[in-house]
Structure formats: structure tokens, C-alpha cells
Design an enzyme around this catalytic site. Structure first.
Site, short mmCIF file in Angstrom:
data_model
loop_
_atom_site.label_atom_id
_atom_site.label_comp_id
_atom_site.label_asym_id
_atom_site.label_seq_id
_atom_site.Cartn_x
_atom_site.Cartn_y
_atom_site.Cartn_z
N GLU A 1 -19.19 42.77 -27.45
CA GLU A 1 -19.71 43.62 -28.36
C GLU A 1 -20.29 44.82 -27.75
O GLU A 1 -21.33 45.19 -28.64
CB GLU A 1 -20.88 42.60 -29.19
CG GLU A 1 -19.99 41.46 -29.69
CD GLU A 1 -20.71 40.82 -31.02
OE1 GLU A 1 -21.73 41.15 -31.19
OE2 GLU A 1 -20.09 40.05 -31.74
N LYS B 1 -19.52 37.09 -42.69
CA LYS B 1 -18.50 37.33 -42.11
C LYS B 1 -17.43 36.97 -42.99
O LYS B 1 -16.87 35.87 -43.10
CB LYS B 1 -18.42 36.60 -40.75
CG LYS B 1 -19.40 36.76 -39.63
CD LYS B 1 -19.04 35.96 -38.45
CE LYS B 1 -20.06 36.09 -37.46
NZ LYS B 1 -20.03 35.02 -36.37
P1 PGA Z 1 -18.03 35.79 -32.85
O1 PGA Z 1 -19.50 36.03 -32.73
O2 PGA Z 1 -17.61 36.88 -33.91
O3 PGA Z 1 -17.34 35.43 -31.66
O4 PGA Z 1 -18.07 34.30 -33.80
C1 PGA Z 1 -20.45 36.66 -33.42
C2 PGA Z 1 -21.50 35.80 -33.79
O5 PGA Z 1 -21.57 34.54 -33.31
O6 PGA Z 1 -22.45 36.28 -34.50
ZN ZN Z 2 -23.41 34.18 -34.51
#
Ligand code: PGA
Ligand code: ZN
Length: 437
Positions: free
Chosen positions: A210, A345
Site C-alpha cells: 500500500e 469496501k
Molecule cells: P486487504 O487489506 O485489502 O489486503 O484486505 C486492507 C485492510 O485490511 O484494510
Molecule cells: Zn483491515
């Protein structure tokens, strides 16, 4: 039905995400020629209760990670079913049809990656047809709150190779007066962390999935100390009532072992749920931690209850793997008094309508929604608009390097400019309900 915004064609294709893994891109064209495109992101530390991301499993292509089956679902199943039959401006009906076509509770049949691609591309097309930016189209004339960013500075877990078990150490620029100033502050903190790390080894400039640093630190408290010291080095007050506060994404599901033990390799120790909460509580009294995500694992409801009792008054407690953007899981959590915030998400649930349902449910039940990217991302900026459209108040995109992150941060800068006087930065008020631990 409005003929102009009738879906004329749907086209899916395989493109690559920020890890070089295949993902689904969808184009939707309307009868009046309006066009929308969306690219679906992909997680690494995924929750068990997420909607299914369909992958080919064909070892001869992309080590099995190809998405040609999901693309075929878009082109051969969804496209023919919705073209000429659905109005892109009626998102709820379209999304209901997508769920019906799939026919499973977790979108395992067509794939949440196929379904979300169509759902979001249709929204973009409908916004284009309305001649409006997406945040305005989805949020109406009142939409105008720029979110507080919580920004990854140091990474561990599945997103980095440095050996820390916990996933994100985040800077939250609570003292910023505007969104633009918030970005400027976190960049200064990021640079300061880099300067400190460069004194200790060559790994300082490697970035994790990230875009944060992923240094091999001996223990988690060193990461907290590094972030704290660097913030001060950047000239800011690192305090709950200061300029910058600290957030954690523990991502505890990833290191939950058998028998309810949490194994922190970096510390060489295993913890019970209660012990891990007590550790987080201890850290919260030493450092200005105002946000903790996935402090315990996705099915440790008893542990979460204790976590919420201990820390719920002084910190935002975000359920990511716990809630998986699922309105039903969030409702369960709200009934049980578990957590006080939810990570949002879109690809965890698979349609825009259900994503918006989760945000609205959170707002009704007094949970703070945090719109979030995934660790595998692309140039798609939908979540920036989603944050402004819903007035969620917070966004989590990763760090301030790597252009799949910057695409969203920069999109918010443009929205901030466009809103001008009508815009308002969420600011530190987001955290007003939390008192000192
Ligand atoms: P991931 O991580 O997209 O790999 O799930 C993001 C998070 O855990 O917030
Ligand atoms: Zn998370």
C-alpha cells in the site's frame, strides 16, 4: 423507464492491478451514448465472510489468478441479461437483478468481481448521462464533506516483508483544517519516517503493497515509537488533541492461531483475546491511538465484546474482516454492541446498492463508516466519490506513494477544488465522541 439511460452494452475485460494480478474492468454504454467504466480491486488479507472473488485457478495463466471466468460472466451472462432491459439510473433494480442472476448468497456463481464491475460501471454511466460527477449523482446537491484520510505509513502483515504481524500503522492528521492540508501533513510525516529509517538501513525506501514503509522492526511498539517520533520531527504535535493521531489496523484474523490464540511472531509471544485487548489498551495509554481496526479476528465475537467495553469509549473500533461490508453482519454487531465503526469496501459485498445500504445502516446505528481501498488497487477512483457522496467522514486508501493510491487522493483534491465554498472537511470532529483513555 427512461429510454435514454437504458443499458445498451456491457463489456468486461481482464486488466492488471497494482500487484500485477489480473482483475476485472467493465465498460457500460447507455442508449444515449453515455459511458461508464469501473475496475474492481482485490484484497490480500481477506475476510472469510467476504463475497467471492472468482479466479480461474488455471496454473498456466497468472499462476491461477486469471479472471477470464468472471469476464465471461460479464460478457456472456450479465451483458445479455441487462442490455436493453435495465435502466442504469435505477441502480437498485439493476443490482437486484445482478444478485438474482448469480443466485447465491455470497456471489460465488458469477463472482463478486464480475458483479461489482457492472454495478459500478453502470453508476458511472448514469452519472455521465446526468452530466454530473459521481459524488454529486450519488449524493445529491447536499454532498460536500471531504473525508478525513487515515494514511498508512508503516506496513506489516501480508502487505510487507518486514516481519511485523500487525498490518497498518496509520497517521491521522486530525489538526488539518482542509483535506489538502491533511495530505500535506501526512506527506511530511511519511518523509520524516523515511529520514529516521535511512539512518538505520537501506530498506527505508522500499515500499509495501500500500506504499508504506515495511521495515524489519524488532517489535510492534517500535513501529508506534517510530511514527510518534517522526511526527514530532516533522514539526507536529502527536497527541489526541494535537495535529496528528495514530491509527492501527491490527488485522488480527491474519495471526489468529488455533485455540483462540493470537500469535505475534515479531514479539515471540502468543496472546489470548483478553491479553491482546489489554496490550492494545496499554499502547493506547502510551500513544495517541484513536482508531483500531480488526483488533481481534473475524469470528471472535466474545473478544470483540471485551474490546468494545475496554476501548470503545476512547477509540474508534473498526470492523473490517468482522463485518465485511455486509449489512446483516453489521446489524448483528450493532444489536450486540460490538465495535463502533465499519470499514466499507465495495468488493467485500459486491454491489453498489449493498455498499450504500451498509453505509446508511452504519449512520443510522451510530457507527462511523470508513470508506476503504484494498491492498490490490488500480487507477479506479470510485471510492473517492463514494466517500463524498455518502458524507462518510473518513477514507482509508493506503500510503501517499504509488499511483493507484494517489489516483484517489488526487481525485479528492479535484473534488475539493470543485466544491469550493460548498465543501467542508470532516476534520477532527469525526472523533469528537471519544474521550481520553
Ligand atoms: P486487504 O487489506 O485489502 O489486503 O484486505 C486492507 C485492510 O485490511 O484494510
Ligand atoms: Zn483491515
Amino acid at each position: 423507464m427512461a429510454d435514454a439511460t437504458l443499458i445498451e452494452s456491457v463489456r468486461g475485460r481482464e486488466v492488471l492491478d497494482s500487484r500485477g494480478n489480473p482483475t476485472v474492468e467493465v465498460d457500460v454504454t447507455l442508449r444515449n451514448g453515455a459511458f461508464g467504466r469501473a475496475i474492481v480491486p482485490s484484497g490480500a488479507s481477506t475476510g472469510r465472510h467476504e463475497a467471492v472473488e472468482l479466479r480461474d485457478g488455471d496454473p498456466t495463466r497468472y499462476e491461477g489468478l486469471g479472471v477470464l471466468r468472471a469476464v465471461a460472466a460479464v460478457n456472456d451472462v450479465i451483458g445479455p441479461a441487462v442490455s436493453g432491459a435495465f435502466d442504469a439510473a435505477d441502480q437498485a433494480s439493476l443490482d437486484a437483478r445482478l444478485r438474482e442472476l448469480d443466485g447465491t448468497a455470497n456471489k460465488a456463481n458469477l463472482g463478486a468481481n464480475a458483479i461489482l464491475g457492472v454495478s459500478l460501471a453502470a453508476a458511472h454511466a448514469a452519472a455521465a448521462a446526468a452530466g454530473q460527477p459521481l459524488y454529486r449523482y450519488l449524493g445529491g446537491p447536499e454532498a460536500g464533506v471531504l473525508p478525513m484520510p487515515m494514511v498508512n505509513i508503516i506496513s506489516g502483515g501480508r502487505h510487507a516483508a518486514g516481519g511485523l504481524d500487525m498490518q497498518d500503522f496509520l497517521a491521522i492528521p486530525i489538526g488539518a483544517a482542509t483535506y489538502g492540508e491533511a495530505l500535506q501533513m501526512v506527506v511530511a510525516v511519511y518523509r520524516a519516517v523515511g529520514r529516521v529509517l535511512s539512518q538505520t538501513g537501506p530498506y527505508a525506501y522500499g515500499v509495501a503493497d500500500e506504499g508504506g514503509y515495511g521495515p524489519p522492526l524488532p517489535c510492534h511498539e517500535d513501529a508506534l515509537g517510530l511514527l510518534y517520533d517522526a511526527t514530532r520531527l516533522a514539526g507536529y504535535r502527536c497527541a489526541r488533541d494535537g495535529d496528528v493521531a495514530i491509527g492501527l489496523d491490527v488485522a488480527a484474523t491474519e495471526f489468529a492461531g488455533d485455540g483462540g490464540r493470537y500469535v505475534l511472531q515479531a514479539e515471540g509471544r502468543a496472546f489470548s483475546s483478553v491479553e491482546l485487548v489489554d496490550l492494545l489498551d496499554h499502547w493506547s495509554k502510551t500513544y495517541p491511538i484513536i482508531s483500531i481496526e480488526d483488533g481481534l479476528s473475524e469470528d471472535d465475537w466474545d473478544g470483540w465484546e471485551y474490546l468494545t467495553q475496554q476501548l470503545g469509549g476512547s477509540a474508534q473500533l473498526i470492523g473490517d474482516d468482522l463485518f465485511t461490508t455486509n449489512p446483516e453482519r453489521l446489524a448483528q454487531g450493532a444489536d450486540d454492541g460490538i465495535a463502533n465503526a465499519v470499514l466499507v469496501k465495495p468488493n467485500q459485498i459486491g454491489t453498489l446498492t449493498e455498499t450504500l445500504d451498509t453505509v446508511h445502516l452504519a449512520q443510522e446505528r451510530g457507527y462511523l463508516p470508513v470508506i476503504s481501498a484494498r491492498s490490490g488497487e488500480t487507477e479506479d477512483t470510485t471510492i473517492a466519490d463514494l466517500a463524498v457522496a455518502t458524507g462518510a467522514g473518513q477514507i482509508k486508501i493506503g500510503s501517499i506513494t504509488r499511483s493507484e493510491r494517489l489516483a484517489k487522493y488526487n481525485r479528492l483534491l479535484r473534488i475539493e477544488e470543485e466544491l469550493g465554498e460548498r465543501g467542508r472537511f470532516a476534520g477532527r470532529d469525526v472523533f469528537a465522541r471519544f474521550s481520553n483513555p
